[in-house]
Design a protein around this motif. Structure first.
Motif, PDB file in Angstrom:
ATOM      1  N   SER A   1      -6.936  10.104 -18.866  1.00  0.00           N
ATOM      2  CA  SER A   1      -6.733   8.833 -18.174  1.00  0.00           C
ATOM      3  C   SER A   1      -6.234   9.036 -16.750  1.00  0.00           C
ATOM      4  CB  SER A   1      -5.725   7.968 -18.950  1.00  0.00           C
ATOM      5  OG  SER A   1      -5.450   6.774 -18.248  1.00  0.00           O
ATOM      6  N   SER A   2      -6.922   8.393 -15.819  1.00  0.00           N
ATOM      7  CA  SER A   2      -6.431   8.314 -14.439  1.00  0.00           C
ATOM      8  C   SER A   2      -5.669   7.003 -14.334  1.00  0.00           C
ATOM      9  CB  SER A   2      -7.605   8.345 -13.454  1.00  0.00           C
ATOM     10  OG  SER A   2      -7.141   8.191 -12.131  1.00  0.00           O
ATOM     11  N   ASP A   3      -4.348   7.093 -14.206  1.00  0.00           N
ATOM     12  CA  ASP A   3      -3.524   5.892 -14.240  1.00  0.00           C
ATOM     13  C   ASP A   3      -2.417   5.967 -13.202  1.00  0.00           C
ATOM     14  OD1 ASP A   3      -1.636   7.623 -15.537  1.00  0.00           O
ATOM     15  OD2 ASP A   3      -2.589   7.175 -17.465  1.00  0.00           O
ATOM     16  N   SER A   4      -1.318   5.269 -13.424  1.00  0.00           N
ATOM     17  CA  SER A   4      -0.254   5.195 -12.421  1.00  0.00           C
ATOM     18  C   SER A   4       0.240   6.582 -12.011  1.00  0.00           C
ATOM     19  CB  SER A   4       0.922   4.367 -12.951  1.00  0.00           C
ATOM     20  OG  SER A   4       0.583   2.995 -13.024  1.00  0.00           O
ATOM     21  N   ARG A   5       0.216   7.540 -12.931  1.00  0.00           N
ATOM     22  CA  ARG A   5       0.693   8.889 -12.610  1.00  0.00           C
ATOM     23  C   ARG A   5      -0.114   9.544 -11.503  1.00  0.00           C
ATOM     24  NH1 ARG A   5      -0.317  11.546 -18.196  1.00  0.00           N
ATOM     25  NH2 ARG A   5      -2.135  10.179 -17.972  1.00  0.00           N
ATOM     26  N   ASP A   6      -1.403   9.208 -11.445  1.00  0.00           N
ATOM     27  CA  ASP A   6      -2.287   9.846 -10.465  1.00  0.00           C
ATOM     28  C   ASP A   6      -2.182   9.218  -9.084  1.00  0.00           C
ATOM     29  OD1 ASP A   6      -4.173  11.735 -12.198  1.00  0.00           O
ATOM     30  OD2 ASP A   6      -3.853   9.878 -13.319  1.00  0.00           O
ATOM     31  N   HIS A   7      -1.409   8.166  -8.967  1.00  0.00           N
ATOM     32  CA  HIS A   7      -1.320   7.466  -7.683  1.00  0.00           C
ATOM     33  C   HIS A   7       0.115   7.378  -7.187  1.00  0.00           C
ATOM     34  CE1 HIS A   7      -5.554   6.265  -7.961  1.00  0.00           C
ATOM     35  NE2 HIS A   7      -5.314   6.064  -9.248  1.00  0.00           N
TER      36      HIS A   7
ATOM     37  N   GLY B   1       1.325   3.849  -7.229  1.00  0.00           N
ATOM     38  CA  GLY B   1       0.702   3.719  -8.543  1.00  0.00           C
ATOM     39  C   GLY B   1       1.071   2.454  -9.288  1.00  0.00           C
ATOM     40  N   MET B   2       1.854   1.586  -8.659  1.00  0.00           N
ATOM     41  CA  MET B   2       2.270   0.338  -9.318  1.00  0.00           C
ATOM     42  C   MET B   2       1.209  -0.751  -9.102  1.00  0.00           C
ATOM     43  SD  MET B   2       5.205   1.599 -10.162  1.00  0.00           S
ATOM     44  CE  MET B   2       6.374   2.835  -9.576  1.00  0.00           C
TER      45      MET B   2
ATOM     46  N   GLY C   1      -6.313  -1.836  -3.906  1.00  0.00           N
ATOM     47  CA  GLY C   1      -5.043  -1.745  -3.201  1.00  0.00           C
ATOM     48  C   GLY C   1      -4.005  -0.915  -3.917  1.00  0.00           C
ATOM     49  N   SER C   2      -4.243  -0.595  -5.206  1.00  0.00           N
ATOM     50  CA  SER C   2      -3.291   0.246  -5.941  1.00  0.00           C
ATOM     51  C   SER C   2      -3.977   1.497  -6.485  1.00  0.00           C
ATOM     52  CB  SER C   2      -2.642  -0.545  -7.085  1.00  0.00           C
ATOM     53  OG  SER C   2      -3.615  -1.062  -7.969  1.00  0.00           O
ATOM     54  N   PHE C   3      -5.099   1.307  -7.159  1.00  0.00           N
ATOM     55  CA  PHE C   3      -5.843   2.446  -7.705  1.00  0.00           C
ATOM     56  C   PHE C   3      -7.039   2.825  -6.836  1.00  0.00           C
ATOM     57  CE2 PHE C   3      -4.713   2.881 -12.455  1.00  0.00           C
ATOM     58  CZ  PHE C   3      -3.375   2.655 -12.184  1.00  0.00           C
ATOM     59  N   VAL C   4      -7.600   1.864  -6.124  1.00  0.00           N
ATOM     60  CA  VAL C   4      -8.746   2.118  -5.245  1.00  0.00           C
ATOM     61  C   VAL C   4      -8.540   1.416  -3.920  1.00  0.00           C
ATOM     62  CG1 VAL C   4     -10.400   2.433  -7.132  1.00  0.00           C
ATOM     63  CG2 VAL C   4     -10.020   0.155  -6.207  1.00  0.00           C
ATOM     64  N   ARG C   5      -9.177   1.938  -2.901  1.00  0.00           N
ATOM     65  CA  ARG C   5      -9.083   1.327  -1.577  1.00  0.00           C
ATOM     66  C   ARG C   5     -10.005   0.129  -1.476  1.00  0.00           C
ATOM     67  NH1 ARG C   5      -9.222   6.575   2.525  1.00  0.00           N
ATOM     68  NH2 ARG C   5      -7.255   7.529   1.815  1.00  0.00           N
ATOM     69  N   GLU C   6      -9.668  -0.748  -0.542  1.00  0.00           N
ATOM     70  CA  GLU C   6     -10.538  -1.888  -0.265  1.00  0.00           C
ATOM     71  C   GLU C   6     -11.894  -1.376   0.194  1.00  0.00           C
ATOM     72  OE1 GLU C   6     -10.111  -5.125  -0.462  1.00  0.00           O
ATOM     73  OE2 GLU C   6      -7.951  -5.488  -0.616  1.00  0.00           O
ATOM     74  N   GLN C   7     -12.965  -1.939  -0.360  1.00  0.00           N
ATOM     75  CA  GLN C   7     -14.313  -1.535   0.002  1.00  0.00           C
ATOM     76  C   GLN C   7     -15.023  -2.700   0.684  1.00  0.00           C
ATOM     77  OE1 GLN C   7     -15.590   1.503  -0.376  1.00  0.00           O
ATOM     78  NE2 GLN C   7     -13.744   2.289  -1.388  1.00  0.00           N
TER      79      GLN C   7
ATOM     80  N   VAL D   1      11.260   3.918 -10.566  1.00  0.00           N
ATOM     81  CA  VAL D   1      11.759   2.568 -10.834  1.00  0.00           C
ATOM     82  C   VAL D   1      10.667   1.599 -10.404  1.00  0.00           C
ATOM     83  CG1 VAL D   1      13.478   0.822 -10.273  1.00  0.00           C
ATOM     84  CG2 VAL D   1      14.179   3.216 -10.557  1.00  0.00           C
ATOM     85  N   VAL D   2      10.253   0.750 -11.328  1.00  0.00           N
ATOM     86  CA  VAL D   2       9.161  -0.181 -11.053  1.00  0.00           C
ATOM     87  C   VAL D   2       9.681  -1.350 -10.225  1.00  0.00           C
ATOM     88  CG1 VAL D   2       7.358  -1.615 -12.084  1.00  0.00           C
ATOM     89  CG2 VAL D   2       8.156   0.440 -13.289  1.00  0.00           C
ATOM     90  N   PRO D   3       9.086  -1.605  -9.056  1.00  0.00           N
ATOM     91  CA  PRO D   3       9.515  -2.757  -8.258  1.00  0.00           C
ATOM     92  C   PRO D   3       9.244  -4.077  -8.990  1.00  0.00           C
ATOM     93  CG  PRO D   3       8.167  -1.242  -6.959  1.00  0.00           C
ATOM     94  CD  PRO D   3       8.034  -0.832  -8.391  1.00  0.00           C
ATOM     95  N   GLN D   4       9.955  -5.099  -8.588  1.00  0.00           N
ATOM     96  CA  GLN D   4       9.714  -6.425  -9.159  1.00  0.00           C
ATOM     97  C   GLN D   4       8.270  -6.850  -8.880  1.00  0.00           C
ATOM     98  OE1 GLN D   4      11.666  -8.145 -11.171  1.00  0.00           O
ATOM     99  NE2 GLN D   4      13.236  -6.533 -11.049  1.00  0.00           N
ATOM    100  N   ASP D   5       7.690  -7.573  -9.842  1.00  0.00           N
ATOM    101  CA  ASP D   5       6.316  -8.069  -9.746  1.00  0.00           C
ATOM    102  C   ASP D   5       5.291  -6.947  -9.680  1.00  0.00           C
ATOM    103  OD1 ASP D   5       7.193 -10.781  -9.699  1.00  0.00           O
ATOM    104  OD2 ASP D   5       7.633 -10.595  -7.565  1.00  0.00           O
ATOM    105  N   ARG D   6       5.660  -5.804 -10.251  1.00  0.00           N
ATOM    106  CA  ARG D   6       4.741  -4.668 -10.337  1.00  0.00           C
ATOM    107  C   ARG D   6       4.737  -4.145 -11.770  1.00  0.00           C
ATOM    108  NH1 ARG D   6       3.900  -6.310  -5.910  1.00  0.00           N
ATOM    109  NH2 ARG D   6       3.471  -5.163  -3.990  1.00  0.00           N
ATOM    110  N   LEU D   7       3.734  -3.346 -12.114  1.00  0.00           N
ATOM    111  CA  LEU D   7       3.607  -2.755 -13.441  1.00  0.00           C
ATOM    112  C   LEU D   7       3.328  -1.267 -13.330  1.00  0.00           C
ATOM    113  CD1 LEU D   7       1.187  -5.406 -15.036  1.00  0.00           C
ATOM    114  CD2 LEU D   7       3.684  -5.348 -15.277  1.00  0.00           C
ATOM    115  N   TRP D   8       3.900  -0.493 -14.264  1.00  0.00           N
ATOM    116  CA  TRP D   8       3.553   0.914 -14.423  1.00  0.00           C
ATOM    117  C   TRP D   8       2.654   0.986 -15.649  1.00  0.00           C
ATOM    118  CZ3 TRP D   8       4.216   5.487 -11.870  1.00  0.00           C
ATOM    119  CH2 TRP D   8       3.993   6.672 -12.583  1.00  0.00           C
TER     120      TRP D   8
END
Length: 268
Positions: free
Chosen positions: A208-214, A221-222, A112-118, A192-199
């Protein structure tokens, strides 16, 4: 000392002089040698299977609720974590009200953040894989990632200042853990990182493929905090690298996000 009296009866085939060629204990014939061997082997195998099953069940419960080993399949977290490392993830770190902190190395489910539901695959194959992964003998699911927390809910994370450093809430961060020769980021961003989310970002920034790539994906990307599996606390294998995962004080000077939140950041 015997705890049961042993009684012998004369065999009908005894000779007239009273000599007995065979005797029965407690009035009953014992099992034939091959029968006795078979009878002793079956319970032994059952005990072994029971103990083995109990051990596997214990490990599965332990890995589900307390700690779990993960195999590192890529170099995205070098030099902190290397390919082939088996890390122990502390699943209790955030279970009782704790929250991931800046600088923590975490394992999370990127669905849901880095990959789609499979769609779900073969349940038997999935169970066998989960069992092997729980023992650290197989790579984690393709939806599991290990990264470092750089921003938490409310933080403004910007790349980069005039000296090429990432800033969090306006304070530059000296990221000594980043792979030598890598820049903090070759991708500019201001979020700006939303509440209850992480960068989150990998330590080997160029690999590294990380928040920047999404940034353009749903969620930007959060990573939702409730998708965090746990904190990577120990390197368990190979023995030559047996240690705790090094902590960092790089974010020690970063202030808490303002109560009212930052202005909306532009996605770079």
């Amino acid at each position: 000392m015997d705890t049961e009296a042993q009684h012998t009866e004369r065999d009908p085939s005894s000779d007239p002089e009273g000599g007995s060629r065979s005797a029965r204990v407690s009035g009953d014939d014992g099992p034939a040698p091959d029968e006795a061997s078979t009878a002793g082997t079956a319970p032994s195998w059952r005990r072994t299977a029971f103990v083995g099953g109990a051990c596997v069940a214990f490990v599965m419960l332990l890995s589900h609720f307390v700690v779990q080993p993960f195999l590192i399949p890529s170099g995205s977290m070098e030099p902190t974590l290397q390919v082939g490392d088996r890390i122990i993830v502390n699943k209790l770190a955030y279970r009782f009200g704790g929250e991931p902190a800046r600088g923590d190395v975490v394992v999370f489910d990127g669905t849901g953040s880095f990959v789609r539901e499979q769609p779900r695959g073969n349940p038997v194959t999935g169970l066998l894989h989960d069992g092997a992964a729980a023992l650290g003998l197989a790579e984690p699911d393709e939806t599991d990632f290990v990264k470092r927390v750089v921003g938490i809910g409310g933080d403004r994370v910007v790349c980069c200042d005039k000296d090429g450093r990432i800033t969090v809430n306006g304070v530059p961060v000296e990221e000594w853990y980043v792979m030598a020769g890598d820049r903090p980021s070759s991708v500019p961003f201001d979020i700006v990182v939303p509440q209850d989310r992480l960068w989150v970002m990998g330590d080997h920034r160029s690999q590294s493929s990380d928040s920047r790539d999404h940034l353009g994906s749903p969620g930007g990307g959060m990573v939702p905090v409730d998708r965090v599996v746990g904190r990577a606390d120990w390197i368990a294998w190979p023995f030559g690298r047996w240690s705790t995962v090094p902590a960092t004080d790089a974010f020690g000077a970063v202030p808490a996000a303002p109560a009212g939140g930052h202005g909306a950041g532009a996605h770079g």
